[in-house]
Scaffold this motif. Structure first.
Motif, mmCIF file in Angstrom:
data_model
loop_
_atom_site.group_PDB
_atom_site.id
_atom_site.type_symbol
_atom_site.label_atom_id
_atom_site.label_comp_id
_atom_site.label_asym_id
_atom_site.label_seq_id
_atom_site.Cartn_x
_atom_site.Cartn_y
_atom_site.Cartn_z
ATOM 1 N N GLN A 1 -5.025 5.833 1.912
ATOM 2 C CA GLN A 1 -4.105 4.733 1.657
ATOM 3 C C GLN A 1 -3.038 4.660 2.746
ATOM 4 O O GLN A 1 -2.700 3.578 3.243
ATOM 5 C CB GLN A 1 -3.458 4.931 0.282
ATOM 6 C CG GLN A 1 -3.103 3.626 -0.407
ATOM 7 C CD GLN A 1 -2.961 3.823 -1.899
ATOM 8 O OE1 GLN A 1 -3.764 4.525 -2.518
ATOM 9 N NE2 GLN A 1 -1.956 3.201 -2.495
ATOM 10 N N MET B 1 -8.318 4.350 -4.583
ATOM 11 C CA MET B 1 -8.501 3.968 -3.191
ATOM 12 C C MET B 1 -9.966 4.009 -2.770
ATOM 13 O O MET B 1 -10.458 3.098 -2.093
ATOM 14 C CB MET B 1 -7.658 4.873 -2.280
ATOM 15 C CG MET B 1 -7.716 4.500 -0.819
ATOM 16 S SD MET B 1 -7.058 2.850 -0.501
ATOM 17 C CE MET B 1 -7.439 2.682 1.253
ATOM 18 N N MET C 1 0.824 -1.209 0.000
ATOM 19 C CA MET C 1 0.000 0.000 0.000
ATOM 20 C C MET C 1 0.853 1.252 0.000
ATOM 21 O O MET C 1 0.587 2.210 -0.726
ATOM 22 C CB MET C 1 -0.917 0.005 1.224
ATOM 23 C CG MET C 1 -2.026 -1.033 1.187
ATOM 24 S SD MET C 1 -3.253 -0.718 -0.097
ATOM 25 C CE MET C 1 -4.132 0.665 0.623
ATOM 26 N N ALA D 1 1.229 4.287 -2.931
ATOM 27 C CA ALA D 1 0.609 5.563 -2.557
ATOM 28 C C ALA D 1 1.391 6.721 -3.159
ATOM 29 O O ALA D 1 1.911 7.580 -2.471
ATOM 30 C CB ALA D 1 0.545 5.702 -1.030
#
Length: 264
Positions: free
Chosen positions: A244, A182, A115, A119
């Motif tokens: 995120q 997201m 993640m 991002a």
């Protein structure tokens, strides 16, 4: 502190996580039920599944009204996890807790790192933009469908083994594998959570008797449902990149907690 207050506060935190981040609620619920409310692990897992099911169903309707659910992707993802969730629920009692917890923590940490890696600056500009990857009618061809079904089966297994909804892994998978924004990943993951939770809960109730404490379940579930509504409002105020990073931070904290618990 009374059981009622602890149940209300814990339930609200679980609902907030599910509503805002599309996952993490079940992973938060089980430790809260075991360590704060002193339920037996098996009873805590079943109670968690009930709470997560009710909360995710409530939250998915809120996200659907906002247009942040990709139904086809979510249904394929979830359907692939139904049978593994049922099978894992039956096998859950035969796996050493420490080994299971350690493996779970490692997977959670890897999901958090994925993640954070994804991002990037482009992930924050979501409002009003079309999705870059999977859409309502496509999952990226045969190879993409295979990836979705494989990930769905893995999530179903985790759900059955641990009594969690699987959203904490569904969200990073939807972001990294299918390139969903997201906000769409959060909304779509709720479909996966609801289906997996119902399947795992049905299997657990069919396998053997479970002791449920209404004094704990009622306040916990009620607060979680209300918390999910607040979580949806919170998510609407934050950028995709902020969501995120918040999700990744939650996963890292959970992974550390589980590793410490497994090594004690």
């Amino acid at each position: 502190m009374s059981v009622l207050i602890v149940a209300l506060l814990s339930g609200a935190a679980v609902g907030l996580a599910i509503g805002a981040l599309g996952g993490g609620g079940g992973v938060l619920a089980v430790p809260a039920l075991v360590y704060l409310l002193h339920l037996a692990p098996a009873d805590a897992s079943t109670t968690s599944l009930i709470v997560v099911t009710a909360t995710s169903v409530t939250a998915v309707f809120r996200h659907a009204r906002a247009g942040t659910v990709r139904w086809r992707v979510g249904v394929v993802f979830a359907a692939a996890g139904v049978l593994p969730a049922i099978a894992a629920s039956v096998l859950a009692g035969h796996i050493p807790k420490a080994a299971l917890t350690t493996a779970f923590a490692v997977v959670t940490l890897l999901a958090a790192l994925a993640m954070l890696r994804n991002a990037g600056p482009g992930e924050g500009a979501e409002n009003g933009e079309p999705d870059r990857g999977a859409n309502e009618t496509s999952t990226g061809g045969a190879q993409g469908i295979g990836k979705v079904m494989g990930a769905g089966a893995g999530l179903g297994t985790v759900t059955g083994l641990l009594g969690v909804g699987g959203g904490f892994l569904a969200v990073p998978t939807l972001v990294t594998v299918l390139s969903l924004r997201m906000r769409l990943a959060v909304g779509t993951s709720l479909v996966v959570i609801a289906v997996n939770s119902v399947a795992a809960l049905t299997a657990r109730l069919a396998v053997g008797p479970t002791t449920l404490d209404p004094a704990t379940l009622g306040p916990f579930a009620g607060a979680a449902i209300l918390g999910a509504w607040d979580g949806k409002r919170l998510a609407a105020r934050l950028s995709g990149i902020a969501l995120q990073r918040m999700f990744a931070a939650l996963l890292i904290a959970l992974a550390v907690f589980m590793l410490v618990d497994a090594l004690r």
